[in-house]
Scaffold this motif. Structure first.
Motif, PDB file in Angstrom:
ATOM      1  N   ARG A   1      51.734  58.202  27.179  1.00 53.63           N
ATOM      2  CA  ARG A   1      50.960  58.791  28.238  1.00 53.63           C
ATOM      3  C   ARG A   1      49.663  58.964  27.563  1.00 53.63           C
ATOM      4  O   ARG A   1      48.433  58.755  28.119  1.00 53.63           O
ATOM      5  N   LEU A   2      49.743  59.524  26.477  1.00 49.47           N
ATOM      6  CA  LEU A   2      48.199  59.683  25.709  1.00 49.47           C
ATOM      7  C   LEU A   2      47.607  58.621  25.161  1.00 49.47           C
ATOM      8  O   LEU A   2      46.334  58.664  25.446  1.00 49.47           O
ATOM      9  N   LEU A   3      48.245  57.651  24.675  1.00 50.11           N
ATOM     10  CA  LEU A   3      47.718  56.536  24.195  1.00 50.11           C
ATOM     11  C   LEU A   3      47.637  55.265  25.042  1.00 50.11           C
ATOM     12  O   LEU A   3      48.248  55.242  25.888  1.00 50.11           O
ATOM     13  N   ASP A   4      46.398  54.647  24.703  1.00 51.72           N
ATOM     14  CA  ASP A   4      46.314  53.416  25.588  1.00 51.72           C
ATOM     15  C   ASP A   4      47.090  52.263  24.878  1.00 51.72           C
ATOM     16  O   ASP A   4      48.066  52.531  24.156  1.00 51.72           O
ATOM     17  N   LYS A   5      47.357  50.984  25.560  1.00 50.01           N
ATOM     18  CA  LYS A   5      48.269  50.129  25.234  1.00 50.01           C
ATOM     19  C   LYS A   5      48.529  49.509  23.735  1.00 50.01           C
ATOM     20  O   LYS A   5      49.419  49.713  23.273  1.00 50.01           O
ATOM     21  N   THR A   6      47.199  49.276  23.459  1.00 47.82           N
ATOM     22  CA  THR A   6      47.286  48.907  21.890  1.00 47.82           C
ATOM     23  C   THR A   6      47.374  49.816  21.102  1.00 47.82           C
ATOM     24  O   THR A   6      48.275  49.677  20.052  1.00 47.82           O
ATOM     25  N   GLU A   7      47.023  50.936  21.158  1.00 54.70           N
ATOM     26  CA  GLU A   7      47.475  52.091  20.317  1.00 54.70           C
ATOM     27  C   GLU A   7      48.922  52.280  20.401  1.00 54.70           C
ATOM     28  O   GLU A   7      49.648  52.764  19.290  1.00 54.70           O
ATOM     29  N   TYR A   8      49.480  52.441  21.650  1.00 49.44           N
ATOM     30  CA  TYR A   8      50.939  52.748  21.567  1.00 49.44           C
ATOM     31  C   TYR A   8      51.546  51.765  21.096  1.00 49.44           C
ATOM     32  O   TYR A   8      52.762  51.877  20.398  1.00 49.44           O
TER      33      TYR A   8
END
Length: 168
Positions: free
Chosen positions: A10-17
């Motif tokens: 929930r905190l991170l965007d897709k690439t960061e996740y």
């Protein structure tokens, strides 16, 4: 404090996740060394960006800096949690890199055994006596502190039971 996978997602965007997901225990071992180095560079860049954003938001909340958007930030807990999640992932990558370098420098069991054998062969043999009998044997050493026999009123002549019944 460890964060759940859903909270991190929930905190991170897709690439960061996706970057953080690659640092989990099972997937981290299958990554090659160059990929691991690149992963750490990408995580460090994202972490630094999240840290600076959180720092800027904290300054805006205290009215120390001009707002970056249309209105000043009222909370930076989400950005701080994002930076914490990226920091935890970066620590896992760093620990894996350290583990791999230590393993590469660790000597093999074979080399350790050869070294031990060489040390053992270099030692001189133990010096043993020519015969198995003792030379003169043990010598008695008198104790100068002990009392002479019979010096304590012939206490050795009375029985132990008699001595324990009466006061001294």
């Amino acid at each position: 404090m460890a964060q759940s996978t859903k909270a991190i997602e929930r905190l991170l965007d897709k690439t960061e996740y996706q970057l953080v997901a690659r640092t989990q225990r099972l997937t981290l071992g299958s990554i090659t060394d160059p990929e691991l180095k690149e992963l750490s560079v990408q995580l460090r860049e994202r972490r630094d960006k999240a840290r600076s954003t959180a720092r800027q938001q904290r300054r805006e909340m205290r009215r120390k800096a001009e707002p970056q958007g249309t209105r000043p930030a009222s909370d930076n807990s989400g950005t701080k949690a994002k930076a914490d999640a990226l920091t935890a992932a970066l620590k896992r990558v760093g620990a894996e890199r350290t583990r791999r370098t230590e393993k590469a420098h660790e000597p093999s069991q074979r080399s350790l055994a050869r070294k031990a054998l060489a040390l053992k062969q270099r030692q001189s043999p133990a010096k043993r006596p020519a015969s198995r009998t003792a030379d003169k044997g043990m010598a008695s050493v008198p104790n100068p502190k002990s009392a002479k026999s019979g010096a304590l009123d012939h206490a050795g002549q009375r029985s132990a039971m008699h001595r324990s019944k009466f006061a001294r």
